[in-house]
Design a protein around this motif. Structure first.
Motif, PDB file in Angstrom:
ATOM      1  N   SER A 135      28.842  20.336  72.267  1.00 19.32           N
ATOM      2  CA  SER A 135      27.529  20.607  72.862  1.00 19.32           C
ATOM      3  C   SER A 135      27.567  20.501  74.383  1.00 19.32           C
ATOM      4  CB  SER A 135      26.466  19.661  72.296  1.00 19.32           C
ATOM      5  OG  SER A 135      26.622  18.349  72.819  1.00 19.32           O
ATOM      6  N   ARG A 136      28.591  19.895  74.919  1.00 20.53           N
ATOM      7  CA  ARG A 136      28.767  19.778  76.361  1.00 20.53           C
ATOM      8  C   ARG A 136      29.729  20.841  76.892  1.00 20.53           C
ATOM      9  NH1 ARG A 136      26.029  15.921  75.519  1.00 20.53           N
ATOM     10  NH2 ARG A 136      25.249  14.285  76.792  1.00 20.53           N
ATOM     11  N   GLY A 137      30.122  21.773  76.039  1.00 23.19           N
ATOM     12  CA  GLY A 137      30.977  22.870  76.474  1.00 23.19           C
ATOM     13  C   GLY A 137      32.463  22.629  76.272  1.00 23.19           C
ATOM     14  N   ASN A 143      31.525  12.005  90.299  1.00 21.51           N
ATOM     15  CA  ASN A 143      31.576  13.248  89.532  1.00 21.51           C
ATOM     16  C   ASN A 143      32.874  14.000  89.808  1.00 21.51           C
ATOM     17  OD1 ASN A 143      28.975  12.618  88.772  1.00 21.51           O
ATOM     18  ND2 ASN A 143      28.010  14.053  90.181  1.00 21.51           N
ATOM     19  N   GLY A 144      33.379  14.662  88.784  1.00 21.94           N
ATOM     20  CA  GLY A 144      34.510  15.569  88.940  1.00 21.94           C
ATOM     21  C   GLY A 144      35.764  14.941  89.519  1.00 21.94           C
ATOM     22  N   VAL A 145      36.163  13.795  89.004  1.00 24.53           N
ATOM     23  CA  VAL A 145      37.331  13.099  89.553  1.00 24.53           C
ATOM     24  C   VAL A 145      38.601  13.282  88.723  1.00 24.53           C
ATOM     25  CG1 VAL A 145      35.941  11.325  90.712  1.00 24.53           C
ATOM     26  CG2 VAL A 145      36.771  10.922  88.378  1.00 24.53           C
ATOM     27  N   ALA A 146      38.502  13.908  87.550  1.00 25.24           N
ATOM     28  CA  ALA A 146      39.654  13.929  86.640  1.00 25.24           C
ATOM     29  C   ALA A 146      40.017  15.330  86.177  1.00 25.24           C
ATOM     30  CB  ALA A 146      39.372  13.049  85.426  1.00 25.24           C
ATOM     31  N   ASP A 147      41.337  15.561  86.122  1.00 22.52           N
ATOM     32  CA  ASP A 147      41.896  16.779  85.531  1.00 22.52           C
ATOM     33  C   ASP A 147      42.339  16.533  84.100  1.00 22.52           C
ATOM     34  OD1 ASP A 147      41.908  18.392  88.019  1.00 22.52           O
ATOM     35  OD2 ASP A 147      43.393  16.905  88.660  1.00 22.52           O
ATOM     36  N   VAL A 148      42.679  15.280  83.801  1.00 22.53           N
ATOM     37  CA  VAL A 148      43.101  14.857  82.470  1.00 22.53           C
ATOM     38  C   VAL A 148      42.377  13.546  82.178  1.00 22.53           C
ATOM     39  CG1 VAL A 148      45.029  14.087  81.013  1.00 22.53           C
ATOM     40  CG2 VAL A 148      45.386  15.923  82.690  1.00 22.53           C
ATOM     41  N   VAL A 149      41.785  13.460  80.983  1.00 20.96           N
ATOM     42  CA  VAL A 149      41.125  12.229  80.549  1.00 20.96           C
ATOM     43  C   VAL A 149      41.752  11.797  79.236  1.00 20.96           C
ATOM     44  CG1 VAL A 149      38.967  11.146  79.812  1.00 20.96           C
ATOM     45  CG2 VAL A 149      38.934  12.823  81.670  1.00 20.96           C
ATOM     46  N   GLU A 183      29.350  11.082  80.041  1.00 20.53           N
ATOM     47  CA  GLU A 183      30.138  10.512  81.134  1.00 20.53           C
ATOM     48  C   GLU A 183      31.488  11.214  81.275  1.00 20.53           C
ATOM     49  OE1 GLU A 183      29.413   7.655  83.568  1.00 20.53           O
ATOM     50  OE2 GLU A 183      27.817   9.066  83.054  1.00 20.53           O
ATOM     51  N   ILE A 184      32.125  11.528  80.157  1.00 22.11           N
ATOM     52  CA  ILE A 184      33.392  12.259  80.220  1.00 22.11           C
ATOM     53  C   ILE A 184      33.155  13.634  80.854  1.00 22.11           C
ATOM     54  CG2 ILE A 184      35.261  13.311  78.869  1.00 22.11           C
ATOM     55  CD1 ILE A 184      35.422  10.234  79.058  1.00 22.11           C
ATOM     56  N   ASP A 185      32.075  14.274  80.490  1.00 18.22           N
ATOM     57  CA  ASP A 185      31.712  15.563  81.068  1.00 18.22           C
ATOM     58  C   ASP A 185      31.473  15.429  82.576  1.00 18.22           C
ATOM     59  OD1 ASP A 185      31.001  18.281  81.215  1.00 18.22           O
ATOM     60  OD2 ASP A 185      28.922  17.865  80.663  1.00 18.22           O
ATOM     61  N   ARG A 186      30.777  14.395  82.966  1.00 18.27           N
ATOM     62  CA  ARG A 186      30.427  14.182  84.375  1.00 18.27           C
ATOM     63  C   ARG A 186      31.667  13.983  85.248  1.00 18.27           C
ATOM     64  NH1 ARG A 186      30.053  10.071  87.643  1.00 18.27           N
ATOM     65  NH2 ARG A 186      30.335   8.462  86.037  1.00 18.27           N
TER      66      ARG A 186
END
Length: 182
Positions: A173-175, A101-107, A125-128
């Protein structure tokens, strides 16, 4: 999972992917290079990294870390040969990312979304894996553009064809907030 059915095609494409002329990839590169943020000191994830073409370009921009995932072992072999130890490359699905979780600043996810069966899982998954404030770049050929221009993908793989009207609300929907549609 539909992605698995693409695996033989992606594996066989790996050897020539970077050397085949592809005007769509060239267009994407021109546009994304002009809007990508400064990644210096940031953690970057390429979801569906293929041969690592974006990871290789981003490596020169001094990110803290580069992460890449792809379903194709052969694509990852090409990426590994390019990037060596500069990147943490993992075999896996974009619908079940093999990172914490929370490994990326840019995707970044380039020409991947149309090959996914489960848009909801991908967005989840992108959100996670995203930290608060993460910037996400999704690029693909829009199905309406493909149809109206009679464009064909350069390799005989039929995509799912998610439209912007399907993709946008799933991420909102995921913010996530849409900042730019092109």
């Amino acid at each position: 999972m539909k992605q698995v059915s693409f695996l033989p095609a992606f594996d066989s494409w790996a050897e020539v992917y970077d050397s085949q002329p592809n005007p769509l990839l060239s267009l994407e590169q021109r546009i994304l290079n002009s809007i990508l943020p400064d990644v210096r000191g940031l953690d970057v994830l390429d979801a569906g990294c293929g041969t690592g073409r974006w990871l290789q370009q981003l490596a020169d921009r001094e990110p803290r870390s580069l992460l890449g995932v792809d379903i194709s072992p052969q694509m990852l072999l090409v990426a590994s040969a390019k990037l060596g130890g500069l990147c943490d490359l993992r075999l896996g699905s974009c619908e079940a990312l093999p990172f914490g979780n929370g490994v990326a600043d840019v995707v970044l996810s380039s020409f991947v979304i149309s090959y996914l069966d489960d848009l909801e899982s991908f967005a989840s998954e992108i959100d996670r894996v995203s930290r608060p404030g993460t910037t996400i770049f999704l690029s693909d050929m829009h199905p309406e553009t493909e149809a109206s221009c009679n464009w064909k993908r350069s390799f005989a793989i039929e995509g799912r064809g998610w439209s912007l009207n399907q993709i946008t609300p799933v991420f909102e929907s995921r913010g996530f907030e849409v900042l730019l549609l092109m």
